[in-house]
Design a protein around this motif. Structure first.
Motif, PDB file in Angstrom:
ATOM      1  N   UNK A  27      15.725  11.640 -12.420  1.00  0.00           N
ATOM      2  CA  UNK A  27      15.987  13.070 -12.270  1.00  0.00           C
ATOM      3  C   UNK A  27      16.128  13.720 -13.648  1.00  0.00           C
ATOM      4  N   UNK A  28      15.773  14.997 -13.772  1.00  0.00           N
ATOM      5  CA  UNK A  28      15.240  15.881 -12.727  1.00  0.00           C
ATOM      6  C   UNK A  28      13.725  15.725 -12.560  1.00  0.00           C
ATOM      7  N   UNK A  29      13.284  15.897 -11.328  1.00  0.00           N
ATOM      8  CA  UNK A  29      11.843  15.971 -11.032  1.00  0.00           C
ATOM      9  C   UNK A  29      11.634  17.126 -10.068  1.00  0.00           C
ATOM     10  N   UNK A  30      10.555  17.863 -10.280  1.00  0.00           N
ATOM     11  CA  UNK A  30      10.307  19.050  -9.463  1.00  0.00           C
ATOM     12  C   UNK A  30       8.905  19.011  -8.864  1.00  0.00           C
ATOM     13  N   UNK A  31       8.817  19.349  -7.602  1.00  0.00           N
ATOM     14  CA  UNK A  31       7.538  19.365  -6.885  1.00  0.00           C
ATOM     15  C   UNK A  31       7.314  20.761  -6.309  1.00  0.00           C
ATOM     16  N   UNK A  32       6.034  21.143  -6.239  1.00  0.00           N
ATOM     17  CA  UNK A  32       5.688  22.392  -5.546  1.00  0.00           C
ATOM     18  C   UNK A  32       4.752  22.027  -4.400  1.00  0.00           C
ATOM     19  N   UNK A  33       5.150  22.430  -3.196  1.00  0.00           N
ATOM     20  CA  UNK A  33       4.346  22.155  -2.000  1.00  0.00           C
ATOM     21  C   UNK A  33       3.780  23.483  -1.505  1.00  0.00           C
ATOM     22  N   UNK A  88       0.851  -1.212   0.000  1.00  0.00           N
ATOM     23  CA  UNK A  88       0.000   0.000   0.000  1.00  0.00           C
ATOM     24  C   UNK A  88       0.882   1.255   0.000  1.00  0.00           C
ATOM     25  N   UNK A  89       1.973   1.212   0.763  1.00  0.00           N
ATOM     26  CA  UNK A  89       2.878   2.368   0.815  1.00  0.00           C
ATOM     27  C   UNK A  89       3.431   2.674  -0.583  1.00  0.00           C
ATOM     28  N   UNK A  90       3.948   1.650  -1.273  1.00  0.00           N
ATOM     29  CA  UNK A  90       4.517   1.875  -2.603  1.00  0.00           C
ATOM     30  C   UNK A  90       3.441   2.324  -3.591  1.00  0.00           C
ATOM     31  N   UNK A  91       2.253   1.739  -3.443  1.00  0.00           N
ATOM     32  CA  UNK A  91       1.151   2.126  -4.341  1.00  0.00           C
ATOM     33  C   UNK A  91       0.777   3.588  -4.113  1.00  0.00           C
ATOM     34  N   UNK A  92       0.835   4.034  -2.845  1.00  0.00           N
ATOM     35  CA  UNK A  92       0.483   5.431  -2.544  1.00  0.00           C
ATOM     36  C   UNK A  92       1.507   6.397  -3.136  1.00  0.00           C
ATOM     37  N   UNK A  93       2.741   5.936  -3.379  1.00  0.00           N
ATOM     38  CA  UNK A  93       3.785   6.804  -3.937  1.00  0.00           C
ATOM     39  C   UNK A  93       3.783   6.810  -5.464  1.00  0.00           C
ATOM     40  N   UNK A  94       3.556   5.628  -6.059  1.00  0.00           N
ATOM     41  CA  UNK A  94       3.718   5.498  -7.515  1.00  0.00           C
ATOM     42  C   UNK A  94       2.430   5.135  -8.255  1.00  0.00           C
ATOM     43  N   UNK A  95       1.374   4.837  -7.519  1.00  0.00           N
ATOM     44  CA  UNK A  95       0.113   4.470  -8.188  1.00  0.00           C
ATOM     45  C   UNK A  95       0.142   3.054  -8.747  1.00  0.00           C
ATOM     46  N   UNK A  96      -0.809   2.782  -9.624  1.00  0.00           N
ATOM     47  CA  UNK A  96      -0.945   1.431 -10.202  1.00  0.00           C
ATOM     48  C   UNK A  96       0.310   0.992 -10.949  1.00  0.00           C
ATOM     49  N   UNK A  97       1.065   1.976 -11.469  1.00  0.00           N
ATOM     50  CA  UNK A  97       2.233   1.678 -12.306  1.00  0.00           C
ATOM     51  C   UNK A  97       3.250   0.779 -11.595  1.00  0.00           C
ATOM     52  N   UNK A 143      11.903   7.876  -3.009  1.00  0.00           N
ATOM     53  CA  UNK A 143      10.798   6.899  -3.019  1.00  0.00           C
ATOM     54  C   UNK A 143       9.579   7.498  -2.325  1.00  0.00           C
ATOM     55  N   UNK A 144       9.823   8.236  -1.244  1.00  0.00           N
ATOM     56  CA  UNK A 144       8.723   8.910  -0.533  1.00  0.00           C
ATOM     57  C   UNK A 144       7.990   9.888  -1.448  1.00  0.00           C
ATOM     58  N   UNK A 145       8.724  10.464  -2.402  1.00  0.00           N
ATOM     59  CA  UNK A 145       8.131  11.410  -3.346  1.00  0.00           C
ATOM     60  C   UNK A 145       7.710  10.735  -4.657  1.00  0.00           C
ATOM     61  N   UNK A 146       7.848   9.421  -4.719  1.00  0.00           N
ATOM     62  CA  UNK A 146       7.449   8.698  -5.934  1.00  0.00           C
ATOM     63  C   UNK A 146       8.265   9.107  -7.158  1.00  0.00           C
ATOM     64  N   UNK A 147       9.568   9.358  -6.933  1.00  0.00           N
ATOM     65  CA  UNK A 147      10.430   9.823  -8.024  1.00  0.00           C
ATOM     66  C   UNK A 147      10.813   8.656  -8.946  1.00  0.00           C
ATOM     67  N   UNK A 178       7.032   9.445 -17.532  1.00  0.00           N
ATOM     68  CA  UNK A 178       6.685  10.849 -17.262  1.00  0.00           C
ATOM     69  C   UNK A 178       5.251  11.182 -17.682  1.00  0.00           C
ATOM     70  N   UNK A 179       4.650  10.293 -18.495  1.00  0.00           N
ATOM     71  CA  UNK A 179       3.278  10.539 -18.920  1.00  0.00           C
ATOM     72  C   UNK A 179       2.255   9.874 -18.000  1.00  0.00           C
ATOM     73  N   UNK A 180       2.742   9.220 -16.965  1.00  0.00           N
ATOM     74  CA  UNK A 180       1.815   8.563 -16.034  1.00  0.00           C
ATOM     75  C   UNK A 180       1.288   9.613 -15.057  1.00  0.00           C
ATOM     76  N   UNK A 181      -0.018   9.658 -14.840  1.00  0.00           N
ATOM     77  CA  UNK A 181      -0.538  10.692 -13.940  1.00  0.00           C
ATOM     78  C   UNK A 181       0.023  10.532 -12.524  1.00  0.00           C
ATOM     79  N   UNK A 182       0.592  11.623 -11.968  1.00  0.00           N
ATOM     80  CA  UNK A 182       1.191  11.511 -10.626  1.00  0.00           C
ATOM     81  C   UNK A 182       0.107  11.328  -9.562  1.00  0.00           C
ATOM     82  N   UNK A 183       0.331  10.383  -8.668  1.00  0.00           N
ATOM     83  CA  UNK A 183      -0.692  10.121  -7.649  1.00  0.00           C
ATOM     84  C   UNK A 183      -0.516  11.003  -6.419  1.00  0.00           C
ATOM     85  N   UNK A 184       0.662  11.632  -6.307  1.00  0.00           N
ATOM     86  CA  UNK A 184       0.929  12.395  -5.087  1.00  0.00           C
ATOM     87  C   UNK A 184       0.378  13.821  -5.120  1.00  0.00           C
TER      88      UNK A 184
END
Lengths: 154, 184
Positions: free
Chosen positions: B140-146, A80-89, B133-137, B29-35
């Motif tokens: 590189x490069x990847x940029x986030x705005x919080x 679940x943790x990995x899915x929450x970061x990267x989604x289904x991919x 990994x916490x940011x689903x990266x 890069x074309x995958x919709x970001x879940x975060x």
């Protein structure tokens, strides 16, 4: 000396048992890491899971899995943790919802569609094949019958 | 089988093949970001240049631009000048913070990179790759705005140059710093 002997024997047994216990624990962690890692897709090599991939990101992901297993997280929680970061991919097996159903059902639908088309084609071939003549042939005249019988004589 | 049926089957097969191709070998890069739209992870690590500890908690309540980079990354070199320009443009805003996160790199190489290409904002080391990994990266490069509430409002995979730079500054950062909704 006779008093110390049981203690020495006990110590001899105690240390290997402790070592064995550690080995068993480590193996269990390894097995769980492998099990979880095989469900996660390497996001930079794309067609491999993170267990089989040699990419640095896959290696780091395995480390994160190991760390979470050691901390006592369940397999499901880690996925679940990995899915929450990267989604289904990230999932090697796409979750069964929405558009993903196409991946799960697509091959069966293709097989079904192919089967129906094949059946229709076979039916078409059968229908288009000319039927054997049904007209009644005129009976043999006496002269022809006699000639055939003569020719059949040994 | 009629001509129309044959063409329909061919089109359906090609569509399915292209979907499978996109799914298996497509560009991530074309995958919709879940975060995007979720709470940003709390992150911390040593400063690349000084080694002093840095934490996202220090910047709580501010708009944080987080840029993942590495000295071995060619696209990072492409965007570096624009990142410095972006920092120059927004650095005086009291609610703006920019933070680089050095990813899968060696400290001497990262320091040499910053020395060569310039550095005007802090850079944190992602020691074990866990921050990425916490940011689903993906890379590189990847940029986030919080935003000020700690919610990830924007993610971009690839260099911040040209139209991407304009979109980021005009449609994302400026509205967020004004307290209005960003447009994509």
């Amino acid at each position: 000396m006779s008093r110390l002997l049981p203690m020495i024997i006990l110590l001899c047994f105690a240390f290997p048992i402790e070592g064995l216990a550690k080995t068993v624990d480590e193996t269990e962690i390894d097995e769980r890491v492998r099990e979880i890692a095989k469900h996660l897709r390497c996001t930079v090599c794309q067609t491999e899971n993170i267990w089989e991939s040699g990419a640095p990101l896959a290696h780091q992901m395995r480390d994160v899995v190991r760390e979470r297993v050691t901390l006592g997280h369940s397999n499901e929680d880690i996925l679940i943790y990995f899915h929450s970061r990267y989604g289904d991919y990230i999932m090697m097996e796409p979750p069964k919802h929405g558009f993903n159903w196409l991946i799960w059902l697509g091959p069966f639908l293709l097989l079904l569609g192919g089967g129906v088309l094949l059946a229709r084609e076979i039916k078409g071939w059968v229908t288009r094949t000319p039927a054997p003549p049904t007209e009644v042939l005129p009976p043999l005249d006496e002269e022809s019958r006699r000639r055939i019988e003569q020719e059949l004589q040994p | 089988m009629t001509r129309t049926t044959q063409i329909t089957i061919l089109v359906v097969l090609l569509a399915l093949l292209s979907l499978f191709y996109q799914g298996l070998w497509g560009d991530p890069r074309h995958i919709p970001p879940v975060l995007v739209g979720t709470q940003a992870p709390i992150f911390q690590g040593p400063d690349v240049e000084s080694g002093e500890p840095l934490s996202s908690e220090q910047f709580k309540g501010k708009v944080i631009l987080v840029n993942f980079w590495a000295s071995w990354c060619q696209e990072c070199k492409v965007e570096h000048e624009d990142l410095l320009r972006l920092h120059e443009e927004f650095k005086d805003h009291p609610e703006f913070v920019m933070l680089g996160i050095n990813y899968q790199d060696e400290v001497p190489k990262a320091r040499a990179y910053l020395k060569q290409y310039g550095s005007s904002f802090p850079h944190m080391r992602d020691v074990k790759g866990a921050l990425a990994i916490d940011f689903g990266v993906y890379g590189v490069p990847e940029t986030f705005v919080i935003d000020q509430q700690g919610v990830i409002r924007h993610k971009w995979i690839g260099p911040i140059v040209g139209d991407v730079y304009t979109n980021l500054t005009k449609n994302i950062l400026t509205p967020l710093l004004k307290g209005t909704e960003p447009t994509t």
